[in-house]
Design a protein around this motif. Structure first.
Motif, PDB file in Angstrom:
ATOM      1  N   TYR A 296       0.837  -1.201   0.000  1.00  0.00           N
ATOM      2  CA  TYR A 296       0.000   0.000   0.000  1.00  0.00           C
ATOM      3  C   TYR A 296       0.871   1.251   0.000  1.00  0.00           C
ATOM      4  O   TYR A 296       1.905   1.317   0.654  1.00  0.00           O
TER       5      TYR A 296
ATOM      6  N   TYR B 149      -2.346   1.757  -4.135  1.00  0.00           N
ATOM      7  CA  TYR B 149      -1.489   0.575  -4.069  1.00  0.00           C
ATOM      8  C   TYR B 149      -0.202   0.819  -4.861  1.00  0.00           C
ATOM      9  O   TYR B 149      -0.146   1.674  -5.754  1.00  0.00           O
TER      10      TYR B 149
ATOM     11  N   ALA C 265      -8.246   3.464  -1.455  1.00  0.00           N
ATOM     12  CA  ALA C 265      -6.846   3.167  -1.137  1.00  0.00           C
ATOM     13  C   ALA C 265      -5.968   3.327  -2.376  1.00  0.00           C
ATOM     14  O   ALA C 265      -6.450   3.323  -3.514  1.00  0.00           O
TER      15      ALA C 265
ATOM     16  N   ARG D  99      -1.310   4.129   0.246  1.00  0.00           N
ATOM     17  CA  ARG D  99      -2.309   4.676   1.183  1.00  0.00           C
ATOM     18  C   ARG D  99      -3.240   3.522   1.555  1.00  0.00           C
ATOM     19  O   ARG D  99      -3.977   3.001   0.716  1.00  0.00           O
ATOM     20  N   VAL D 100      -3.124   3.109   2.811  1.00  0.00           N
ATOM     21  CA  VAL D 100      -3.855   1.922   3.254  1.00  0.00           C
ATOM     22  C   VAL D 100      -5.357   2.220   3.279  1.00  0.00           C
ATOM     23  O   VAL D 100      -5.774   3.384   3.416  1.00  0.00           O
TER      24      VAL D 100
END
Length: 235
Positions: free
Chosen positions: A152, A212, A210, A154-155
């Motif tokens: 990730y 990835y 999110a 941004r999780v």
């Protein structure tokens, strides 16, 4: 002697008694109407005082009966008979018959122009017909493969639905996400439900937001599929 004395004394006494009797009789005759009037007034006064006069008056006098005459309802008027309207038959107009025309059907003819002479060309000695070769089909892109894990940038940050929190719903939803060449989620579907539609939709929205890390093969980023689990638990 005794007899004469009795007659002398008796004659004046009977005359006085006779006068008194006559006087009393005259007075009684005069007083009788007055006595009757006084007694009548006394009786009327007693009756009026004791309430018996009203009872006697009601018993003697005839009772007044009120009689009300009600006018009889007017008889219903019969509806007027329907009016008879005479039928007016339309006048028949005479239409003269149209004259019949003899129409002769003719088949259309098409006149073809005469063929033009084609110039004769010498045919080559070894003439081989050329076969048309179809261009090669473009290669079909391979379907994205499934990878075991993702990284990730941004999780996912899922938001616990308030209705699920009030109802005490918990569970884990597994989402199948297509990660594009730029690391964004291009497609997200529910691979395994958590048992609650609200939790499944909240997890799907979190995976869509999110970011990835792109999957690199042979120095090039390619789209891949990955399974992302989102766990919802109440603290």
């Amino acid at each position: 002697m005794n007899t004469m004395t009795y007659s002398r004394t008796a004659s004046p006494l009977s005359g006085e008694e006779t006068g008194l009797a006559l006087e009393l009789k005259r007075r009684s005759r005069k007083l009788a109407p007055m006595t009757a009037i006084v007694v009548g007034h006394f009786v009327l006064f007693y009756l009026a005082y004791s309430g018996m006069l009203r009872t006697v008056t009601h018993a003697i006098l005839p009772q007044v009966v009120n009689v009300t005459f009600v006018a009889a309802p007017e008889p219903l008027k019969a509806p007027p008979p329907p009016k008879l309207v005479p039928l007016v038959q339309p006048k028949q107009t005479f239409v003269p018959p149209l004259p019949q025309l003899n129409i002769v059907q003719t088949e259309p003819t098409i006149t073809m122009p005469p063929p033009q002479p084609r110039p004769s060309e010498p045919a080559p000695a070894n003439a081989v017909p050329s076969a048309q070769v179809a261009p090669p089909a473009p290669p079909q892109p391979a379907a994205p493969k499934m990878v075991s894990g993702v990284e990730y940038i941004r999780v996912p940050q899922p938001v616990y639905p308030s209705i699920s929190r009030r109802m005490g719903e918990t569970g884990t939803v597994t989402l199948r996400v297509l990660i594009g060449e730029k690391g964004t989620a291009e497609q997200v579907t529910v691979h395994k439900s958590s048992g609650s539609n609200n939790l499944d939709e909240a997890g799907r929205q979190a995976v869509l937001r999110a970011l990835y890390k792109p999957h690199i093969e042979d120095g090039k980023a390619i789209p891949v599929y990955a399974l992302v689990p989102i766990n919802f638990q109440l603290g």
